[in-house]
Design an enzyme around this catalytic site. Structure first.
Site: not given
Ligand SMILES: Nc1ncnc2c1ncn2[C@@H]1O[C@H](COP(=O)(O)OP(=O)(O)O)[C@@H](O)[C@H]1O
Ligand SMILES: [Mg+2]
Lengths: 746, 92, 237, 92
Positions: C86, C203, C205
């Site tokens: 990002c 994302h 994560e």
């Protein structure tokens, strides 16, 4: 010798009597700076002068309460040595004047209140009220407020996990923007806003002071009228980047043990933080405002003391630890400036280049500020508004049509257009995202999770402030209980009109009584809150709107449930019983354009039993989904349980006993309280029903999950039978439809 | 016809973006840049017969949409045609 | 194995990356402040999401001047695996470690939602554990993820197989509706010519645990672990 | 001395913001606005002795920071002093 004219006193929003008291307290004529300081500290916003006597009646104690009202935020024990620190704040007036910045700085302000307590903020929610979206000016305000909340919260990296939005004409010129924030701290490391220890250093850190927001606090305390334009340069611009740095740096400084106390400069800026910290610590504070970092040249002490520039903090640092604190702020590119000292004697002393420009006992600005027991009178509208004759409305439209119209009502419709703009996942804790019920975040490092909901219903409060406020408490608590959370603490934001009007004051007092009564019955302490008065435009008040922010604790995060149905074939059980109550309902508003009748009755004992059942049923893995019945009643609730799942439902509900012509709409769309639609594995239905009965909660298996339609039968007859996809389509496009061009249009 | 609309924050309004850019320039060694203010810039192609008409449309657009009168002010310049000199701007 | 998570002022997914690496994946993770000049001997570098310097001016524009970026560049030049997520991707673009730039989303609004991305290539350190064409459900959360590069550059990226992730439907179809932000060719993520630097807007994560909606992103981090192990084995030979 | 820097998206780059503004203007009834491009506008106060020096600093700032050459181009104007006419802009 300076003199102060009557006009100047008046311009400062101080009454004749108040000014006389200032003269008496000081024993002399105040300086201009002192007059400004008194005016902001004695404003409604800072002094709570109209509301204080009522707020004192709220229940604030409880075995989990670590910090009740009076600090920057409340705190409750959530076990494993941790505390949840939370509060709600309003930013109504600034958001009308400049929607984006008003809402953004509202978010910034409440976040500071939370990290000031030594807590890392982990969740935001918001409660919003606007006029009807057909009005282009309202749309602009709406879009601006949402973008402002997103702009600030996203940037600083705190997820917005829930909220609510309501619409009514009365909010057209006075939207409500209430923001709730929750953070996590170690229970034994909660930091307070105190100044103590004579000789300790007072530090200023954060953004430079500009002329913005001067008179912001007094503005929030005065009704809007045509002249409010004059006060308009008072717009503050938020800087979320600065706040992110402050947040990280302050939390780091707090870990060093170098800090005695800290407070953010919110309303009334430097004035409020200095005298409140001194007052809490039983000490005095002396500062020299010429040392305050300034954005503009030639600022006067008056301006510096009253500025409401955002993203600024005041710290009291233990002697000998100054360098350590300065070093941490430097790391974050912030410059902590030593602007004064803690003194003995309990006075706020302000100097400018060494010369004293204000010297006031703290108590005069805080504990001894005026308190009013304002006259109250039951509003004249009430008797009439409470009368509701269904017969006089003529025959209701067919249930199917009502169903569709309610799904298309912005109050009911999906808020995805809104929360898609909010980062609701950052920090990777969000177990229940917006649109799926109360927001739930896990607490990393533990097995626990916290559920949060903000709720209020201005129509109910308008029709019966005592009952309406109780219903708000019950709904908020029920919403968190639906996820499996035990409600453990609440905060509230009281949005009302001009308290100098006896009818408004009456609404206010009754609403506070209602909150107190409901919280006592449900055993939920109020740990803080906010009061926003003078929410009026040209003499017309908003619907009285107390908003409850509820926090619930889930022991085992893995058990959390959402509102959405889980699987084909599950049984649908209705907990609680409908009475077909249409008073103050979304149905009456949408179909008949009326805000009338009496709100649904509330049996607090039943409510408590229902919530106990929910918490136990979820923890035991028995309840697989749960959603409370609110606006739009049972039919809308059922539909919402189907949305986003691809699963339909088919139920048969017992008809309520009202005038026959209205039996159908009252059953389907009535808003009786204490009802929750749950789903359960079919073979465990009896277990749930038995548990409900043992707990004193009415329960009925009404149907099953599955199929591609939403089908509701009553007394053996199909009342609603809609394709799920169509219903969902209506519901999901409403809000975006006001803002986005239809796809493919030129 | 092309209207160029410059929207700037009013002088008293805090400009965090400009401040951050100024700090970045200092870090990069441009110490002589003492202040930065950041604004918006719009180029509007307007189907208008006269520069006055184009200016009127641009001003209305700025009033209603491009600028937020509470915190911003704007200035308009009209390019009557490609290559033509910009007519003098009118601030408000 | 050690992951370095670079922290710029304004980074806000640094803790998320750290949590995923340390607590979900069970690998070592360290935060590296942007003013530092060493990557602390890390095997993998993550530039996390957030709003470095507030994203004022342009996303990533100021962060690229941070002292640590010289180290990141050196690390990348030495074929070390670098993942920009990002805002981290935006920093990589501004720093020239990946080609192209970001425009505002087509909607002109911030968007936070789960999307589907297809893994186009598996010969990068962050996708080697994926099946070719595997579709991952991963959230996005950005206002400026509308990837742009000049047509010639896009063509080169496609030819060199540098497009690593593409927005698709759940079934893996590349459609306009599946493109959340207007990115050219539905591009969600890229790699460098040497293939060791990967940037993506979604994302991963945030998608490492089912409890928070998806565990599809874990494979991206697991791939990095496998890739470092492979490199170590190859070097030992 | 004040440098005014206009940063605009290159003509070949799609401008979502400008497009949105244009659509909004059409909704408001301004059909004659045929196209809108949105850019950024910076005012830099520069401690420089000559306009040339100010321009040089501004151009370096734009090259390094204010504009992203992949998608943007910029133009600089120098206000030598209060009231002075803007020197002709140089685009690149
Ligand atoms: N302003 C908002 N911000 C974030 N989420 C919102 C907002 N308004 C509504 N939501 C979400 O949409 C869902 C539906 O809201 P609402 O109809 O008020 O729910 P309920 O009837 O269960 O109280 C909830 O999950 C809520 O969190
Ligand atoms: Mg609600």
């Amino acid at each position: 010798m300076n003199t102060i004219s009557d006009e100047l006193v008046q311009q400062h929003g101080l009454s004749h009597d108040e000014y006389a008291r200032i003269l008496e307290m000081l024993g002399r004529v105040p300086t201009a700076t002192e007059l400004g300081i008194f005016s902001v500290m004695w404003s409604e916003h800072c002094s709570y002068k109209s509301s204080r006597v009522h707020l004192r009646t709220l229940p604030t104690a409880g075995k989990r309460v670590l910090q009740g009202p009076g600090e920057n935020a409340g705190a409750v024990d959530i076990g494993e040595g941790l505390a949840a620190v939370f509060k709600i704040e309003s930013h109504n007036h600034p958001s009308f004047i400049e929607p984006y910045q008003g809402a953004a700085t509202g978010v910034g302000g409440i976040i500071r209140d939370i990290f000031t307590m030594g807590a890392r903020p982990i969740a935001l929610l918001n409660s919003l009220r606007f006029g009807p979206l057909d009005d282009p000016l309202v749309r602009r305000t709406f879009a601006g407020v949402v973008a402002g909340i997103a702009g600030y919260g996203n940037s600083i990296g705190i997820p917005t996990v829930g909220g609510e939005i309501g619409f009514d004409d009365s909010y057209t010129g006075n939207p409500l923007v209430n923001v709730f924030c929750l953070g996590i701290a170690r229970a034994d490391e909660i930091v307070k806003g105190v100044a103590s220890g004579v000789g300790n250093a007072v530090y200023y850190v954060g953004a430079k002071t500009g002329r913005d927001g001067i008179h912001g606090a007094t503005m929030a305390s005065a009704e809007f009228d045509d002249k409010s334009a004059d006060k308009r340069p008072a717009v503050q611009v938020g800087d979320p980047f600065m706040e992110k740095l402050l947040l990280e740096a302050c939390l780091e400084v707090m870990r060093t043990g170098a800090l005695v106390g800290i407070q953010d400069m919110g309303a009334a800026g430097l004035t409020c933080s200095t005298c409140e910290m001194g007052s809490r610590g039983g000490a005095g504070v002396t500062i020299d405002v010429s040392l305050v970092p300034q954005r503009e040249a030639g600022m006067t002490p008056y301006e510096i003391m009253l500025s409401e520039s955002q993203e600024r903090m005041l710290l009291v640092v233990r002697r000998g630890h100054e360098a350590e604190v300065e070093r941490i702020f430097e790391k974050w590119d912030l410059h902590a400036v030593h602007i004064g000292e803690v003194t003995s004697g309990g006075r706020l002393c302000v100097k400018h280049h060494g010369e004293v420009v204000a010297d006031i006992p703290n108590a005069a600005l805080t504990d001894e500020a005026p308190v009013y027991r304002r006259p109250m009178a039951e509003p004249a509208y009430l008797a009439g508004a409470r009368q509701l004759s269904l017969a006089a409305l003529g025959p209701p439209p067919p249930a199917r049509e009502v169903f569709r119209r309610l799904l298309a009502s912005p109050a009911v419709a999906s808020k995805q257009w809104v929360y898609r703009q909010y980062d609701h996942m950052v920090r990777t804790n969000t177990l229940v995202v917006p649109g799926m019920g109360a927001g739930v975040v896990r607490v990393k490092g533990t097995t626990r999770a916290l559920a949060m909901s903000v709720d209020g219903n201005g129509r109910f409060v308008h029709l019966d402030p005592f009952l309406g406020a109780q219903l708000a408490v019950a709904e908020a608590a029920r919403n968190v209980a639906c996820t499996g959370a035990q409600p453990i603490g609440a905060t509230n934001c009281l949005n009302f009109g001009n308290p100098e009007r006896p009818d408004i004051m009456w609404q206010f007092a009754r609403a506070v009584e209602g909150i107190g009564a409901a919280c006592r019955a449900l055993d939920i302490p109020i740990t803080g809150g906010n009061v926003s008065l003078y929410n009026e435009t040209d003499g017309r008040a908003v619907l009285p709107t107390p908003v409850l922010g509820m926090v619930g604790l889930i022991e085992d995060a893995a058990t959390v449930v959402r509102r959405a149905f889980r699987g084909e074939g599950d049984a649908i059980v209705l907990l609680g019983a409908g009475r077909g109550e249409l008073g103050g309902s979304e149905y009456l508003k949408v179909v008949h354009g009326l805000v009338r009748g009496t709100p649904p009755v509330l049996d607090l004992e039943l409510e408590a039993a229902l919530q106990r059942l929910l918490v136990a049923g979820v923890a035991a893995g028995l309840i697989r989904s749960a959603h409370d019945c609110a606006e739009g009643g049972l039919a809308v609730t059922l539909a919402e349980c189907c949305f986003n799942t691809g699963l339909g439902a088919s139920v048969e509900v017992p008809s309520v006993d009202v005038e026959t012509a209205f039996a159908s709409v009252a059953t389907l769309f009535g808003e009786s309280a204490s009802r929750v639609v749950v789903s359960v594995q079919a073979d465990r239905t009896a277990e749930l029903v038995a548990a409900a009965q043992a707990g004193g909660v009415p329960a009925a298996a009404i149907g099953r999950v599955g199929g591609e339609r939403i089908r509701i039968a009553m007394a053996g007859q199909i009342a609603i039978d809609e394709p799920l996809a169509e219903a969902e389509d209506i519901w999901s496009r409403v809000i975006g439809g006001y803002f986005d061009r239809p796809r493919g249009a030129a | 016809m092309r209207a160029r609309v410059f929207v700037t924050l009013k002088p008293s309004v805090f400009d965090p973006q400009g401040t951050t850019v100024a700090e970045a320039l200092h870090t990069l060694g441009y110490a002589t840049v003492t202040d930065v203010r950041q604004g918006k810039y719009f180029e509007l192609e307007i189907d208008a017969r006269t520069p006055e008409e184009a200016r009127r449309v641009a001003a209305e657009a700025a009033d209603k949409l491009l600028a937020n009168p509470v915190i911003e002010s704007y200035r308009i310049e009209i390019d009557a045609g490609a290559g033509a000199a910009a007519s003098a701007g009118v601030a408000r | 194995m050690k992951f370095a998570v670079v922290v710029f002022p304004g980074s806000n997914c640094d803790h998320d990356a750290y949590h995923a690496v340390k607590h979900v994946l069970g690998q070592d993770a360290v935060f590296v402040w942007h003013k530092e000049t060493s990557l602390s001997g890390a095997d993998v570098v993550i530039l996390p999401g957030g709003f470095a310097h507030g994203d004022y001016l342009r996303t990533g524009a100021i962060a690229r001047f941070s002292p640590i970026m010289q180290e990141v560049r050196r690390f990348a030049d030495a074929r070390g695996p670098v993942l920009g997520i990002c805002n981290g991707f935006q920093v990589l673009l501004e720093a020239g470690l990946l080609p192209g730039a970001m425009l505002r989303n087509r909607s002109v609004r911030f968007q936070c939602e789960h999307v589907f991305v297809k893994v186009e290539q598996t010969d990068t350190p962050f996708t080697l554990g994926c099946r070719p064409g595997q579709v991952l459900k991963i959230p996005i959360a950005h206002g400026e993820g509308n990837y742009y590069a000049e047509p010639a550059v896009v063509e080169r990226l496609e030819r060199n197989r540098q497009v690593i992730f593409r927005y698709t439907t759940a079934a893996g179809a590349v459609t306009a509706e599946a493109n959340p932000n207007g990115s050219v060719n539905n591009i969600a993520g890229l790699c460098s010519e040497a293939r060791n630097v990967v940037g993506l807007m979604p994302h991963p994560e945030r998608a490492c645990e089912l409890a928070i909606g998806s565990a599809d992103g874990l494979v991206v981090l697991e791939s990095a672990v496998a890739s470092v192990t492979q490199r170590a084995v190859a070097a030992a030979r």
